[in-house]
Design a protein around this motif. Sequence first.
Motif, PDB file in Angstrom:
ATOM      1  N   VAL A   7       0.717  -1.118  -0.274  1.00 47.08           N
ATOM      2  CA  VAL A   7       0.090   0.180  -0.054  1.00 47.08           C
ATOM      3  C   VAL A   7       0.932   1.337   0.176  1.00 47.08           C
ATOM      4  N   PRO A   8       0.662   2.422  -0.686  1.00 43.24           N
ATOM      5  CA  PRO A   8       1.117   3.515  -0.443  1.00 43.24           C
ATOM      6  C   PRO A   8       1.267   4.131   0.825  1.00 43.24           C
ATOM      7  N   PRO A  31       2.514  -5.200  -7.768  1.00 42.76           N
ATOM      8  CA  PRO A  31       1.524  -5.193  -6.567  1.00 42.76           C
ATOM      9  C   PRO A  31       2.195  -5.194  -5.151  1.00 42.76           C
ATOM     10  N   LEU A  81       3.876   0.855  -6.979  1.00 43.83           N
ATOM     11  CA  LEU A  81       2.530   0.177  -6.774  1.00 43.83           C
ATOM     12  C   LEU A  81       1.552   0.404  -7.969  1.00 43.83           C
ATOM     13  N   ARG A  82       1.496   1.682  -8.344  1.00 41.33           N
ATOM     14  CA  ARG A  82       0.561   2.034  -9.516  1.00 41.33           C
ATOM     15  C   ARG A  82       0.934   1.502 -10.814  1.00 41.33           C
ATOM     16  N   GLU A  83       2.125   1.590 -11.026  1.00 42.07           N
ATOM     17  CA  GLU A  83       2.727   1.024 -12.442  1.00 42.07           C
ATOM     18  C   GLU A  83       3.494  -0.141 -12.481  1.00 42.07           C
ATOM     19  N   ASP A  94       4.831   5.042  -4.418  1.00 42.84           N
ATOM     20  CA  ASP A  94       3.461   5.338  -5.174  1.00 42.84           C
ATOM     21  C   ASP A  94       3.775   4.791  -6.726  1.00 42.84           C
ATOM     22  N   ILE A  95       4.591   5.414  -7.293  1.00 44.61           N
ATOM     23  CA  ILE A  95       4.758   4.983  -8.755  1.00 44.61           C
ATOM     24  C   ILE A  95       4.923   3.504  -8.956  1.00 44.61           C
TER      25      ILE A  95
END
Length: 297
Positions: free
Chosen positions: A146-147, A264, A259-261, A256-257
């Motif tokens: 998680v972020p 997982p 986990l988003r891109e 953040d980057i």
Amino acid sequence: MLDRGVMLPSSFQAARALATTRVLEPSDLADALAVLRRDPVANAFVATRVEAVGLDPWRLGGEMWGWYDERGELDALCYAGANLVLVEAGPQAVQAFAERARRQGRRCSSVVGPAGPTAALWALLERSWGPAREVRAHQPLLATAVPSAEIAPDPLVRRVRRDEVETLMPACVAMFTEEVGVSPLAGDGGLLYQARVGELVASGRSFARFDEDGEVVFKAEIGAVTEGACQIQGVWVAPGHRGRGHSETGMAAVLDIALREIAPVASLYVNDYNLRARAAYHRVGFREVGAFMSVLF
């Protein structure tokens, strides 16, 4: 070491006779991936290489040794390249890999892997491979899915552009020298290291914050990437900017980057004596999920 006068149970002797190691071949890829995917976080470094290029030694940059249990099933791996890295190795596999490594002789610059098995391996290799330049016996392995909930990402941290590699290189060299204790420019003048930095930049996995003069304030890379996890590495803050929270806000941005891109789960490992970094990563949201050990030559 076993006393030659001690008689082992016949069942143990039979199992030991049946268990074996060998160099894996491209046809063993599916079985090797199954072993690697048992623990996506701990096995990310080796899994990245195998998922990208398979098991051909020339493309892999080393051999992949497999340990087969008494049922004839592949149960553990050992990557033998620039690093010697154990994967899912229990006591029998560790001993078998140690025997193979002793016969081959040391060709690697480090032994790295999960702390328990790596300590057992080094205990078997130290007499013939030692002394080591440094042994880092406990390096906490951290991960999160998680972020950061506590630290806001630094909006100025971004992907490094290809035309910024030369600007980034001094920061990479400083980080490597601080972390490993030797310069990556030794030997070939840094050609291989610069190629690796360029590869990470080209693949969009190198991140930095630059100041108004274009100098690096914070940097980090995402080195290992698999379907299940990625591993952040090379975290560094310029000496003149330390103590201002850049390691936390920069890591929050990279996380953040990631986990988003990218994957997982994001992970990293850190030296246990680096209490400031461990505290910063904890505030960002990373939690300890295991431990690595590194033996440096």
